[in-house]
Design a protein around this motif. Structure first.
Motif, PDB file in Angstrom:
ATOM      1  N   SER A 261       0.829  -1.214   0.000  1.00 43.75           N
ATOM      2  CA  SER A 261       0.000   0.000   0.000  1.00 43.75           C
ATOM      3  C   SER A 261       0.863   1.264   0.000  1.00 43.75           C
ATOM      4  CB  SER A 261      -0.951   0.002   1.205  1.00 43.75           C
ATOM      5  OG  SER A 261      -0.234   0.114   2.427  1.00 43.75           O
ATOM      6  N   VAL A 262       1.987   1.233   0.708  1.00 42.41           N
ATOM      7  CA  VAL A 262       2.883   2.388   0.742  1.00 42.41           C
ATOM      8  C   VAL A 262       3.505   2.626  -0.627  1.00 42.41           C
ATOM      9  CG1 VAL A 262       4.973   3.366   1.759  1.00 42.41           C
ATOM     10  CG2 VAL A 262       3.399   2.053   3.185  1.00 42.41           C
ATOM     11  N   LEU A 263       3.986   1.545  -1.251  1.00 42.18           N
ATOM     12  CA  LEU A 263       4.663   1.660  -2.544  1.00 42.18           C
ATOM     13  C   LEU A 263       3.698   2.073  -3.654  1.00 42.18           C
ATOM     14  CD1 LEU A 263       6.967  -1.480  -2.300  1.00 42.18           C
ATOM     15  CD2 LEU A 263       7.619   0.911  -1.995  1.00 42.18           C
ATOM     16  N   VAL A 264       2.486   1.529  -3.618  1.00 38.72           N
ATOM     17  CA  VAL A 264       1.491   1.895  -4.623  1.00 38.72           C
ATOM     18  C   VAL A 264       1.121   3.371  -4.504  1.00 38.72           C
ATOM     19  CG1 VAL A 264      -0.927   1.583  -5.294  1.00 38.72           C
ATOM     20  CG2 VAL A 264       0.540  -0.396  -4.981  1.00 38.72           C
ATOM     21  N   ALA A 265       0.994   3.865  -3.287  1.00 32.66           N
ATOM     22  CA  ALA A 265       0.656   5.273  -3.083  1.00 32.66           C
ATOM     23  C   ALA A 265       1.705   6.185  -3.719  1.00 32.66           C
ATOM     24  CB  ALA A 265       0.535   5.575  -1.590  1.00 32.66           C
ATOM     25  N   GLY A 266       2.968   5.797  -3.625  1.00 31.82           N
ATOM     26  CA  GLY A 266       4.026   6.590  -4.242  1.00 31.82           C
ATOM     27  C   GLY A 266       3.883   6.667  -5.746  1.00 31.82           C
ATOM     28  N   SER A 267       3.417   5.584  -6.357  1.00 36.10           N
ATOM     29  CA  SER A 267       3.252   5.593  -7.810  1.00 36.10           C
ATOM     30  C   SER A 267       2.128   6.533  -8.228  1.00 36.10           C
ATOM     31  CB  SER A 267       2.983   4.174  -8.330  1.00 36.10           C
ATOM     32  OG  SER A 267       1.725   3.686  -7.900  1.00 36.10           O
ATOM     33  N   PHE A 268       1.084   6.677  -7.402  1.00 39.49           N
ATOM     34  CA  PHE A 268       0.012   7.636  -7.699  1.00 39.49           C
ATOM     35  C   PHE A 268       0.542   9.061  -7.640  1.00 39.49           C
ATOM     36  CE2 PHE A 268      -2.999   4.222  -6.233  1.00 39.49           C
ATOM     37  CZ  PHE A 268      -3.681   4.108  -7.433  1.00 39.49           C
ATOM     38  N   ALA A 269       1.275   9.374  -6.564  1.00 44.59           N
ATOM     39  CA  ALA A 269       1.763  10.737  -6.361  1.00 44.59           C
ATOM     40  C   ALA A 269       2.762  11.144  -7.443  1.00 44.59           C
ATOM     41  CB  ALA A 269       2.396  10.859  -4.974  1.00 44.59           C
ATOM     42  N   LEU A 270       3.709  10.281  -7.755  1.00 46.99           N
ATOM     43  CA  LEU A 270       4.695  10.597  -8.786  1.00 46.99           C
ATOM     44  C   LEU A 270       4.080  10.503 -10.186  1.00 46.99           C
ATOM     45  CD1 LEU A 270       7.828   8.742  -7.370  1.00 46.99           C
ATOM     46  CD2 LEU A 270       7.516  11.211  -7.562  1.00 46.99           C
ATOM     47  N   GLY A 271       3.202   9.511 -10.370  1.00 46.94           N
ATOM     48  CA  GLY A 271       2.576   9.325 -11.680  1.00 46.94           C
ATOM     49  C   GLY A 271       1.767  10.531 -12.102  1.00 46.94           C
TER      50      GLY A 271
END
Length: 299
Positions: free
Chosen positions: A14-24
């Motif tokens: 969940s932490v890693l996926v959230a980063g992909s949303f923010a950077l994406g």
């Protein structure tokens, strides 16, 4: 102990996926989604392949029925491409709101494909997690919640979430005893092939040398942290936990997205948002208690 490891894997997920949303959200309009994700999954294939060869050699059984990897690769490619398409017009927190629909969808697919039933405790956990996620997504603003309207980006990403939700029970259904790292390698390569075949025009048309720095930062992150790592974590957890519990961790994603946005220069959310975070934490506690009760049950 294995169920606890599955929960820890999904917490990291969940932490890693959230980063992909923010950077994406910061790179989505700078490069075609098919081109970005094709390169991402080829690089991830190298990383996962190296890890596989360093830890365990794949047996001949891993090459049986390669269509399994293709099916999962199509679903994975669909999810990631539609995610970046959605981020072109929708903010990261709003997109993460749509992502919280996956637990219910995954539970439905889990029942249909694997006959996995939802206990009252799991249903309560999913309901609390969903309520907490919505509270976080709309920053504790009831008026914003009541005015909720689905935009074009959110509608596009919804179908990606359907693909992601179907992917989870299919991992358990299609796995034939392969080690998680071996199965992950097969899925990652298949996803890269699917993306390359579908997006070769975009790949050739992309001015790679002229791309802004945020694209490369995003590419490195989603390759090493939001592709290789999350695929392995999801594969591992899906082989241990029911589909509804695996996808329940998506309820934490909006909270982590807000943390990521703050770290990247965004504004602090209202204090009342903490109530939503507490509800999602309570949902996870209920899931962990459910696993603990089963572990100590007689017989």
């Amino acid at each position: 102990m294995p169920p606890l490891r599955g929960h820890l894997a999904m917490l990291a997920f969940s932490v890693l996926v959230a980063g992909s949303f923010a950077l994406g959200a910061r790179a989505a309009n700078e490069i075609a989604p098919l081109a970005l994700n094709a390169v991402r999954f080829w690089l991830a294939s190298v990383v996962v392949g190296a890890a596989m060869m360093a830890t365990s050699r794949p047996g001949r059984e891993a090459a049986r029925a390669p269509w399994r990897y293709l099916v999962l690769g199509i679903l994975f490619a669909t999810y990631f491409v539609l995610m970046f398409e959605g981020l072109k017009t929708a903010p990261s927190v709003s997109i993460s709101a749509v992502f919280t629909l996956t637990p219910i969808l995954s539970a439905a697919f889990g029942w249909f494909l694997l006959r996995q039933r939802m206990t009252p405790r799991i249903a309560l956990a999913l309901a609390l997690g969903g309520a907490g996620a919505l509270w976080v997504i709309f920053r504790a603003d009831l008026d914003a919640l009541l005015r909720f309207e689905i935009g074009r980006g959110e509608a596009i990403f919804f179908w990606g979430c359907v693909a992601h939700a179907l992917y989870t029970p299919l991992v358990r259904m299609l796995n034939r005893g392969e080690r998680p790292i071996v199965f992950t390698f097969g899925v990652t390569v298949a996803t890269a092939i699917v993306l390359t075949l579908a997006g070769w025009r975009d790949i050739l048309a992309t001015p790679w040398a002229e791309l802004p720095g945020i694209v490369w930062v995003t590419l490195v992150y989603i390759t090493f942290f939001a592709s290789a790592s999350t695929v392995l974590l999801l594969q591992y957890a899906a082989l241990i936990l029911p589909s509804s519990k695996v996808m329940a961790y998506t309820y934490l994603t909006p909270s982590w997205v807000i943390v990521w946005e703050m770290a990247l220069g965004g504004a602090l959310p209202p204090p009342l948002v903490a109530l939503g975070v507490l509800l999602t934490a309570l949902a996870l506690i209920l899931l962990l208690r459910d696993e603990e009760a089963r572990a100590h049950a007689p017989g």
